[in-house]
Design a protein around this motif. Sequence first.
Motif, mmCIF file in Angstrom:
data_model
loop_
_atom_site.group_PDB
_atom_site.id
_atom_site.type_symbol
_atom_site.label_atom_id
_atom_site.label_comp_id
_atom_site.label_asym_id
_atom_site.label_seq_id
_atom_site.Cartn_x
_atom_site.Cartn_y
_atom_site.Cartn_z
ATOM 1 N N THR A 19 -1.636 0.773 9.093
ATOM 2 C CA THR A 19 -2.424 1.733 9.136
ATOM 3 C C THR A 19 -3.238 2.135 7.617
ATOM 4 N N GLY A 20 -2.513 1.417 6.576
ATOM 5 C CA GLY A 20 -2.928 1.655 5.475
ATOM 6 C C GLY A 20 -2.531 2.860 4.689
ATOM 7 N N MET A 21 -2.936 3.436 3.635
ATOM 8 C CA MET A 21 -2.477 4.521 3.017
ATOM 9 C C MET A 21 -3.560 5.518 3.444
ATOM 10 N N LYS A 22 -4.718 5.454 4.074
ATOM 11 C CA LYS A 22 -5.566 6.663 4.641
ATOM 12 C C LYS A 22 -4.727 7.483 5.354
ATOM 13 N N LYS A 23 -4.971 8.831 5.530
ATOM 14 C CA LYS A 23 -4.486 9.655 6.097
ATOM 15 C C LYS A 23 -4.369 9.305 7.520
ATOM 16 N N PRO A 24 -3.085 9.365 7.978
ATOM 17 C CA PRO A 24 -2.719 8.865 9.395
ATOM 18 C C PRO A 24 -3.375 9.571 10.584
ATOM 19 N N SER A 25 -3.652 8.981 11.581
ATOM 20 C CA SER A 25 -4.370 9.679 12.582
ATOM 21 C C SER A 25 -3.362 10.469 13.569
ATOM 22 N N ASP A 26 -3.921 11.309 14.295
ATOM 23 C CA ASP A 26 -2.904 12.180 15.328
ATOM 24 C C ASP A 26 -2.306 11.210 16.185
ATOM 25 N N ALA A 33 8.785 2.899 8.165
ATOM 26 C CA ALA A 33 7.745 3.730 7.523
ATOM 27 C C ALA A 33 6.861 2.382 6.705
ATOM 28 N N GLU A 34 7.359 1.565 6.367
ATOM 29 C CA GLU A 34 6.535 0.562 5.654
ATOM 30 C C GLU A 34 6.020 -0.376 6.921
ATOM 31 N N GLY A 35 6.540 -0.597 7.794
ATOM 32 C CA GLY A 35 5.915 -1.344 9.002
ATOM 33 C C GLY A 35 4.743 -0.664 9.477
ATOM 34 N N ILE A 36 4.683 0.857 9.553
ATOM 35 C CA ILE A 36 3.658 1.682 10.184
ATOM 36 C C ILE A 36 2.407 1.741 9.199
ATOM 37 N N ILE A 37 3.041 1.703 7.891
ATOM 38 C CA ILE A 37 1.993 1.907 6.704
ATOM 39 C C ILE A 37 1.008 0.478 6.684
ATOM 40 N N SER A 38 1.735 -0.735 6.809
ATOM 41 C CA SER A 38 1.197 -2.192 6.785
ATOM 42 C C SER A 38 -0.075 -2.058 8.016
ATOM 43 N N THR A 46 -1.428 7.963 15.623
ATOM 44 C CA THR A 46 -0.371 7.431 14.843
ATOM 45 C C THR A 46 0.837 8.469 14.776
ATOM 46 N N LEU A 47 0.644 9.676 14.090
ATOM 47 C CA LEU A 47 1.746 10.639 13.904
ATOM 48 C C LEU A 47 2.330 10.888 15.243
ATOM 49 N N ASN A 48 1.632 10.975 16.279
ATOM 50 C CA ASN A 48 2.363 11.166 17.731
ATOM 51 C C ASN A 48 3.083 10.166 18.089
ATOM 52 N N LYS A 49 2.948 8.771 17.817
ATOM 53 C CA LYS A 49 3.329 7.569 18.206
ATOM 54 C C LYS A 49 4.765 7.674 17.244
ATOM 55 N N VAL A 50 4.580 7.905 16.073
ATOM 56 C CA VAL A 50 5.699 8.109 15.157
ATOM 57 C C VAL A 50 6.962 9.140 15.705
ATOM 58 N N ALA A 51 6.173 10.511 15.978
ATOM 59 C CA ALA A 51 7.018 11.336 16.354
ATOM 60 C C ALA A 51 7.860 11.079 17.737
ATOM 61 N N GLU A 52 7.170 10.355 18.596
ATOM 62 C CA GLU A 52 8.005 9.975 19.990
ATOM 63 C C GLU A 52 8.901 8.995 19.618
ATOM 64 N N PHE A 69 8.240 21.629 20.654
ATOM 65 C CA PHE A 69 7.375 21.296 19.217
ATOM 66 C C PHE A 69 8.058 20.185 18.650
ATOM 67 N N LYS A 70 7.057 19.393 18.020
ATOM 68 C CA LYS A 70 7.101 17.820 17.833
ATOM 69 C C LYS A 70 6.061 17.339 16.937
ATOM 70 N N ARG A 71 6.310 17.372 15.664
ATOM 71 C CA ARG A 71 5.240 16.801 14.671
ATOM 72 C C ARG A 71 5.516 15.798 13.651
ATOM 73 N N ALA A 72 5.108 14.838 13.302
ATOM 74 C CA ALA A 72 5.488 13.791 12.286
ATOM 75 C C ALA A 72 4.521 13.987 10.901
ATOM 76 N N HIS A 73 5.084 13.925 10.082
ATOM 77 C CA HIS A 73 4.384 13.726 8.466
ATOM 78 C C HIS A 73 4.771 12.402 7.710
ATOM 79 N N ARG A 74 3.756 11.940 7.096
ATOM 80 C CA ARG A 74 4.123 10.639 6.398
ATOM 81 C C ARG A 74 4.616 11.213 4.890
ATOM 82 N N TRP A 75 5.403 10.727 4.377
ATOM 83 C CA TRP A 75 6.139 10.887 3.143
ATOM 84 C C TRP A 75 5.813 9.782 2.404
ATOM 85 N N GLY A 76 4.746 9.423 1.437
ATOM 86 C CA GLY A 76 4.517 8.196 1.103
ATOM 87 C C GLY A 76 5.405 7.725 0.027
#
Length: 204
Positions: free
Chosen positions: A109-116, A102-107, A118-124, A142-149
Amino acid sequence: MPCVKSTIFRPFAYWLINSFLDICVVADFSLVPELSAKLQNLPVQPCFAVMLAFAEPLSSIPFKGVSFENSKVLSWAYCDSCKPNRETTSERWVLHSTAEYAEGIISQTGMKKPSDATLNKVAEQLLQEFQSTGIHIPEPFFKRAHRWGSAFPGARVAPEEKCLWDRNKRVVICGDFCVSPNVEGAIESGLAAALRLKDSASCL
């Protein structure tokens, strides 16, 4: 649900505080500076959670929850639909990423709302890691990701006592941040807090 609850033992009131993140906003710790000092700057760890839904039960999986110790991507998976009173029209699983992932993805993309994207990549990526266990796991419908900061506490403030307690001020603080960053830690801490209140009330 309010994060600060009052449990009444006539004729005295005891304060039970059981949510760290809301504590920082709601609770006034000026009367318990010793406890407040232990909660200052408590680090938190991020996580990505992925919900998967399958049309059929995953009969090839002989468990309903599992932790992963050697994965850099996936830390936990559990069958959410096996909980009481859940719908049975599909089988749903929740995956948790590691904090490092998670820290790697956030580094990036930053803490702004993740794009679709990004979330699709994480889910996959989390699904692929789940499937790489060698157990046959089909593609979900069904497959969906959510960032839990601020998902989990990054430190333990009362690993031995399992809760923070000020007998004179009649304040007890419990939560996973006291023992360990999981539901088991939260339960242990809550039970310890309940025993503190019970023992104190019996002495009145």
